[in-house]
Design an enzyme around this catalytic site. Structure first.
Site, mmCIF file in Angstrom:
data_model
loop_
_atom_site.group_PDB
_atom_site.id
_atom_site.type_symbol
_atom_site.label_atom_id
_atom_site.label_comp_id
_atom_site.label_asym_id
_atom_site.label_seq_id
_atom_site.Cartn_x
_atom_site.Cartn_y
_atom_site.Cartn_z
ATOM 1 N N ARG A 1 12.236 1.080 7.260
ATOM 2 C CA ARG A 1 11.215 2.035 7.699
ATOM 3 C C ARG A 1 11.838 3.331 8.227
ATOM 4 N NH1 ARG A 1 7.007 -2.190 10.642
ATOM 5 N NH2 ARG A 1 5.921 -2.801 8.736
ATOM 6 N N LYS B 1 -6.139 -18.944 2.227
ATOM 7 C CA LYS B 1 -7.555 -19.175 2.501
ATOM 8 C C LYS B 1 -8.444 -18.092 1.911
ATOM 9 C CE LYS B 1 -6.849 -21.700 6.860
ATOM 10 N NZ LYS B 1 -7.204 -21.747 8.299
ATOM 11 N N GLY C 1 3.281 -8.708 2.674
ATOM 12 C CA GLY C 1 4.635 -9.180 2.961
ATOM 13 C C GLY C 1 5.170 -10.199 1.980
ATOM 14 N N GLY D 1 -1.579 -4.458 6.657
ATOM 15 C CA GLY D 1 -3.007 -4.474 6.979
ATOM 16 C C GLY D 1 -3.761 -3.315 6.379
#
Length: 401
Positions: free
Chosen positions: A44, A202, A355, A378
């Site tokens: 980063r 899920k 990820g 996210g």
């Protein structure tokens, strides 16, 4: 998507002699040895350098800030400091990068050609709640605000949103601009067929993504535990595999929504099963209709992988979020490897994020064959959900004047 690009401002000479405030994502992992922090992975930081260099070469005085970890506002601890990041930036830029501790009220100077690092922005009271007072103080420090932290684009905080409201000019840095361009190309103006891979443990964690993509894509490939729930929806047995029987109705609704548009959710025709979740568990390929009560599905089967690979190779655009099996275990990685290699071979524009997806890309060495690799986490998932990210919204609004 209309927004001001920092690269354009620099090319036009509009950054010369100006104070430029860059919101970067320098949230790197640290290890502590005898109380001394050491950066364990600096991707980063290296990714932030082009925007900083762009500003310096354009003749600007440069301020950079970022969050690091999850500190408590107003209560700095030794592990919250950006000091190790300042040292690394010093090395990468080849010039001093002083760390300014209490910077919100000014009291420091930065001349053209100089760069300073402003201490962890999440230590400032009001940062996370986007305090208008804090945002105005930040905006007063600069002539140009540059948002270059896509990983924070889904948060409306003082250093990501509020400052953009009040700064004289608000624009996208090269990293953020590249993300916006790639997302727009993949989801707003895609070459068809548009194929999405959405995998994970899920359905519940990615239901809104599945529902959103069901209105856009031509093929929706599901994998992992999500695929098991879709198999249940198709009337297939899943044994003791990870699945969510209570969400079968939602899975059926996604399948029907796709079918109504002439689109498709390919259901696995064969799978790789094992008696338990272990790397050395014996792997068996079975037809999807023949999964036993004691079987655990840990990957798609070779026939399914080949069929899906053919879809990917003939696609115009590919969006990839999640491996389709337990690719960390050698016996259950064939599905993910086959699809990764198909994406690499495909002439489609591909965008990948998340990820586990990035780990799979690295494992199979296809980084240079993916059109764009999103670092957003996210933020990337919220884009797939069909949400307008706060950073995109405010930069568009400011571009309109």
């Amino acid at each position: 998507m209309d927004f001001i690009r920092f690269a354009d401002l620099c090319a036009q000479g509009q950054a010369r002699g100006k104070r430029v405030f860059i919101r970067a994502d320098l949230n790197v992992p640290l290890a502590f040895e005898d109380g001394v922090a050491r950066i364990t992975e600096d991707t980063r930081i290296r990714a932030s350098v082009p925007a900083i260099r762009m500003a310096l070469e354009a003749g600007a005085g440069v301020m950079v800030t970022s969050h690091l970890g999850r500190p408590t506002e107003g209560q700095p601890k030794p592990e919250d400091t950006l000091a190790p990041v300042a040292e690394r930036l010093n090395e990468l830029l080849g010039q001093p990068v002083p760390l300014i501790q209490r910077w919100v009220d000014g009291g420091f100077t930065v001349a053209p050609g100089q760069v300073v690092l402003l201490e962890n922005c999440r230590l400032n009271k009001g940062e996370k709640k986007n305090s208008p007072e804090l945002a105005r103080k930040m905006a007063a420090l600069c002539d140009i605000f540059v948002h270059d932290a896509f990983g924070t684009a889904h948060r409306a905080e003082a250093s990501t949103y509020g400052i953009a409201e009040h700064a004289p000019v608000a624009c996208a840095g090269p990293l953020l601009a590249a993300e916006i361009d790639a997302i727009s190309r993949a989801l707003e103006q895609p070459a068809r067929p548009l194929v999405a891979i959405v995998a994970g443990s899920k359905v519940s964690t990615k239901l809104t993504i599945l529902q959103s993509l069901a209105q856009k894509v031509d093929r929706l490939i599901v994998g992992g535990g999500i695929a098991n729930t879709f198999m249940l929806a198709a009337g297939l047995p899943v044994g003791k595999s990870l699945a969510e029987p209570d969400l079968v109705g939602e899975a059926k609704a996604v399948i029907e929504a796709m079918k109504a548009r002439g689109a498709e959710v390919p259901i696995p025709v064969d799978v790789v099963v094992a008696p338990e979740f272990k790397p050395d568990a014996p792997a068996t390929v079975k037809a999807a209709a023949e999964v036993g009560a004691d079987d655990m599905i840990l990957d798609i089967g070779p026939q399914t992988a080949a069929q899906l690979a053919a879809l990917l190779e003939s696609a115009g655009t590919i969006v990839w979020n999640g491996p389709v099996g337990v690719f960390e275990f050698a016996a259950f990685e064939n599905g993910t490897r086959t699809l990764a290699q198909a994406i690499a071979r495909s002439k489609a524009f591909s965008i990948a994020g998340g990820g586990d997806t990035l780990a799979a890309i690295a494992k199979y060495g296809i980084e240079s064959d993916v059109g764009y690799i999103s670092t957003g986490g996210g933020a990337f998932l919220e884009v797939l959900e069909g949400k307008t990210l706060p950073a995109f919204e405010i930069l568009q609004r400011r571009a309109r004047g």
